[in-house]
Design a protein around this motif. Structure first.
Motif, PDB file in Angstrom:
ATOM      1  N   SER A 257       0.849  -1.185   0.000  1.00  0.00           N
ATOM      2  CA  SER A 257       0.000   0.000   0.000  1.00  0.00           C
ATOM      3  C   SER A 257       0.887   1.238   0.000  1.00  0.00           C
ATOM      4  N   TYR A 258       0.572   2.189  -0.866  1.00  0.00           N
ATOM      5  CA  TYR A 258       1.349   3.420  -1.005  1.00  0.00           C
ATOM      6  C   TYR A 258       0.466   4.631  -0.718  1.00  0.00           C
ATOM      7  N   GLY A 259       1.065   5.677  -0.183  1.00  0.00           N
ATOM      8  CA  GLY A 259       0.362   6.926  -0.009  1.00  0.00           C
ATOM      9  C   GLY A 259       0.081   7.587  -1.347  1.00  0.00           C
ATOM     10  N   PHE A 260      -0.813   8.554  -1.334  1.00  0.00           N
ATOM     11  CA  PHE A 260      -1.247   9.209  -2.567  1.00  0.00           C
ATOM     12  C   PHE A 260      -0.081   9.866  -3.301  1.00  0.00           C
ATOM     13  N   ASP A 261       0.826  10.491  -2.555  1.00  0.00           N
ATOM     14  CA  ASP A 261       1.961  11.173  -3.178  1.00  0.00           C
ATOM     15  C   ASP A 261       2.959  10.209  -3.798  1.00  0.00           C
ATOM     16  N   ALA A 262       2.876   8.940  -3.422  1.00  0.00           N
ATOM     17  CA  ALA A 262       3.853   7.945  -3.887  1.00  0.00           C
ATOM     18  C   ALA A 262       3.346   7.148  -5.084  1.00  0.00           C
ATOM     19  N   LEU A 263       2.394   7.690  -5.844  1.00  0.00           N
ATOM     20  CA  LEU A 263       1.887   6.973  -7.007  1.00  0.00           C
ATOM     21  C   LEU A 263       2.992   6.540  -7.975  1.00  0.00           C
ATOM     22  N   PRO A 264       3.979   7.383  -8.299  1.00  0.00           N
ATOM     23  CA  PRO A 264       5.029   6.914  -9.214  1.00  0.00           C
ATOM     24  C   PRO A 264       5.744   5.664  -8.703  1.00  0.00           C
ATOM     25  N   GLN A 265       6.022   5.605  -7.407  1.00  0.00           N
ATOM     26  CA  GLN A 265       6.676   4.433  -6.834  1.00  0.00           C
ATOM     27  C   GLN A 265       5.744   3.210  -6.883  1.00  0.00           C
ATOM     28  N   ALA A 266       4.438   3.446  -6.674  1.00  0.00           N
ATOM     29  CA  ALA A 266       3.473   2.350  -6.753  1.00  0.00           C
ATOM     30  C   ALA A 266       3.406   1.773  -8.166  1.00  0.00           C
ATOM     31  N   LEU A 267       3.452   2.640  -9.172  1.00  0.00           N
ATOM     32  CA  LEU A 267       3.446   2.172 -10.560  1.00  0.00           C
ATOM     33  C   LEU A 267       4.729   1.422 -10.902  1.00  0.00           C
ATOM     34  N   ASP A 268       5.848   1.864 -10.337  1.00  0.00           N
ATOM     35  CA  ASP A 268       7.105   1.142 -10.534  1.00  0.00           C
ATOM     36  C   ASP A 268       7.005  -0.274  -9.971  1.00  0.00           C
ATOM     37  N   HIS A 269       6.411  -0.383  -8.782  1.00  0.00           N
ATOM     38  CA  HIS A 269       6.231  -1.694  -8.154  1.00  0.00           C
ATOM     39  C   HIS A 269       5.329  -2.570  -9.019  1.00  0.00           C
ATOM     40  N   LEU A 270       4.261  -1.993  -9.534  1.00  0.00           N
ATOM     41  CA  LEU A 270       3.347  -2.725 -10.404  1.00  0.00           C
ATOM     42  C   LEU A 270       4.067  -3.230 -11.649  1.00  0.00           C
ATOM     43  N   ALA A 271       4.920  -2.396 -12.213  1.00  0.00           N
ATOM     44  CA  ALA A 271       5.652  -2.772 -13.430  1.00  0.00           C
ATOM     45  C   ALA A 271       6.629  -3.912 -13.162  1.00  0.00           C
ATOM     46  N   ARG A 272       7.191  -3.959 -11.952  1.00  0.00           N
ATOM     47  CA  ARG A 272       8.136  -5.035 -11.603  1.00  0.00           C
ATOM     48  C   ARG A 272       7.436  -6.365 -11.392  1.00  0.00           C
ATOM     49  N   GLY A 273       6.160  -6.300 -11.057  1.00  0.00           N
ATOM     50  CA  GLY A 273       5.417  -7.508 -10.728  1.00  0.00           C
ATOM     51  C   GLY A 273       5.249  -7.639  -9.231  1.00  0.00           C
ATOM     52  N   ALA A 274       4.071  -8.076  -8.802  1.00  0.00           N
ATOM     53  CA  ALA A 274       3.795  -8.179  -7.371  1.00  0.00           C
ATOM     54  C   ALA A 274       2.942  -9.403  -7.092  1.00  0.00           C
ATOM     55  N   PHE A 275       3.055  -9.938  -5.887  1.00  0.00           N
ATOM     56  CA  PHE A 275       2.210 -11.039  -5.458  1.00  0.00           C
ATOM     57  C   PHE A 275       0.929 -10.434  -4.892  1.00  0.00           C
ATOM     58  N   GLY A 276      -0.081 -10.259  -5.759  1.00  0.00           N
ATOM     59  CA  GLY A 276      -1.310  -9.639  -5.334  1.00  0.00           C
ATOM     60  C   GLY A 276      -1.431  -8.214  -5.839  1.00  0.00           C
ATOM     61  N   LYS A 277      -2.215  -7.415  -5.131  1.00  0.00           N
ATOM     62  CA  LYS A 277      -2.596  -6.084  -5.584  1.00  0.00           C
ATOM     63  C   LYS A 277      -1.733  -4.990  -4.962  1.00  0.00           C
ATOM     64  N   ILE A 278      -1.553  -3.905  -5.748  1.00  0.00           N
ATOM     65  CA  ILE A 278      -0.920  -2.672  -5.269  1.00  0.00           C
ATOM     66  C   ILE A 278      -2.022  -1.655  -5.045  1.00  0.00           C
ATOM     67  N   VAL A 279      -2.037  -1.040  -3.862  1.00  0.00           N
ATOM     68  CA  VAL A 279      -3.106  -0.126  -3.487  1.00  0.00           C
ATOM     69  C   VAL A 279      -2.533   1.245  -3.164  1.00  0.00           C
ATOM     70  N   VAL A 280      -3.226   2.290  -3.601  1.00  0.00           N
ATOM     71  CA  VAL A 280      -2.860   3.678  -3.285  1.00  0.00           C
ATOM     72  C   VAL A 280      -3.950   4.271  -2.417  1.00  0.00           C
ATOM     73  N   THR A 281      -3.562   4.906  -1.333  1.00  0.00           N
ATOM     74  CA  THR A 281      -4.545   5.412  -0.367  1.00  0.00           C
ATOM     75  C   THR A 281      -4.456   6.934  -0.227  1.00  0.00           C
ATOM     76  N   PRO A 282      -5.458   7.653  -0.785  1.00  0.00           N
ATOM     77  CA  PRO A 282      -5.470   9.109  -0.595  1.00  0.00           C
ATOM     78  C   PRO A 282      -5.568   9.527   0.865  1.00  0.00           C
TER      79      PRO A 282
END
Length: 335
Positions: free
Chosen positions: A310-335
């Motif tokens: 789970s990533y904070g709202f300001d960390a969307l670029p880092q969350a997308l990077d994690h998604l691009a690398r592949g993850a076990f399950g879902k990546i969530v962004v929380t405003p």
């Protein structure tokens, strides 16, 4: 003091490097609309593609990405009877697709329809359902696309039954929902993964077997099923992988084509399709009625989505990077 502004991520031009966070006036809901304070947005591989080139669709820029959210209703417009302020909701991926009938005006969220990566979103009340009572908003946000895609393939269209075998490719959001839904129905789940470090986690979630992608997994699936093969396949790779999936199918099996990690074209043997009497179906998420049934199943059975991070709202670029690398399950962004 009442809030008068919202925050949102938007793209003034294609490319993740152009993502920017802006403020805008908080809108008032019109007739039939609800204003939702977003509690969480679940990211999908589709979001990466939308930010890069819009997946070939004509988007109006600046464009806000993100198709899945869970939040709390802040205000309702005239004529809204489905929801009241304070109620928790999730959005539907397809605005306008209510049940079996496919309407010509249906539009997906997060492109070309409105995106969810904002502190508040304005959506049609008809494009929302009550969130599961047993899940947090972060968990609930994973249902509209990934959860419903797996549910639609297996439970809605696949008529999944106890004792059957489901072959699942990968360990992303749809794959792990497929694993959990298979187990919920009393079916066996066999996972094929190229990431050895995720094998044990898949077993812990309920997979009966996890097979290496670089192995002869079609033959192993047949061995594990006593020569019968799998009755259902969640085909998340596509491309040449489809032909190998056919080799692992039981007679009359159903293959749900969902992902395109190995290409946007399908490579399949005529003999594998015809002699195996295999049904190959394309899955484009699902309708609102099926999402409501998934919510009921989640609450009744205690299903808990697998969230990788789970990533904070300001960390969307880092969350997308994690998604691009592949993850076990879902990546969530929380405003």
């Amino acid at each position: 003091m009442p809030e008068t502004t919202l925050r949102r991520w938007q793209l003034p031009a294609y490319g993740r490097a152009h993502l920017e966070q802006v403020q805008a006036a908080l809108p008032a809901p019109g007739p039939g609309q609800i204003l939702v304070r977003v509690g969480a947005v679940a990211l999908n591989y589709r979001d990466l593609l939308m930010t890069e080139d819009g997946m070939g669709m004509p988007l109006v820029l600046p464009f806000t990405p993100g198709s899945d959210m869970a939040g709390t209703v802040e205000a309702v417009g005239d004529g809204v009877r489905r929801f009241a302020p304070g109620e928790r909701v999730i959005n539907t991926f397809w605005n306008g697709w209510i049940d079996h009938h496919w309407p010509a005006h249906a539009v997906p969220a997060g492109g070309p329809g409105p995106g969810m990566l904002a502190s508040h979103v304005l959506i049609d009340a008809e494009a929302a359902v009550a969130a599961p009572a047993t899940l947090s908003l972060a968990e609930a946000s994973t249902l509209p696309c990934a959860g419903l895609t797996a549910w639609f393939a297996l439970a809605e269209l696949g008529a999944l039954r106890a004792g059957q075998t489901v072959l699942i490719h990968g360990t992303g959001g749809v794959a792990l929902f497929g694993l959990q839904i298979a187990r919920l129905h009393g079916a066996r789940a066999i996972v094929v993964s190229g990431s050895a470090d995720k094998h044990e986690a898949a077993r812990a979630l309920g997979a009966s077997h996890v097979l290496a992608r670089d192995s002869d997994w079609p033959a192993e699936v047949r061995r594990l099923t006593g020569g019968r093969g799998a009755e259902h396949v969640l085909e998340l790779a596509s491309g040449p992988n489809l032909d190998r999936s056919l080799q692992a199918c039981a007679q009359g099996a159903r293959v749900s084509v969902i992902g395109m990690l190995e290409g946007t074209t399908l490579d399949a043997s005529f003999y594998g399709l015809v002699l195996g009497r295999v049904t190959v179906q394309g899955i484009g998420v699902g309708h609102r009625r099926a999402l409501e049934e998934l919510v009921r199943a989640v609450d009744a059975n205690g299903l808990r989505p697998a969230i990788a991070a789970s990533y904070g709202f300001d960390a969307l670029p880092q969350a997308l990077d994690h998604l691009a690398r592949g993850a076990f399950g879902k990546i969530v962004v929380t405003p």
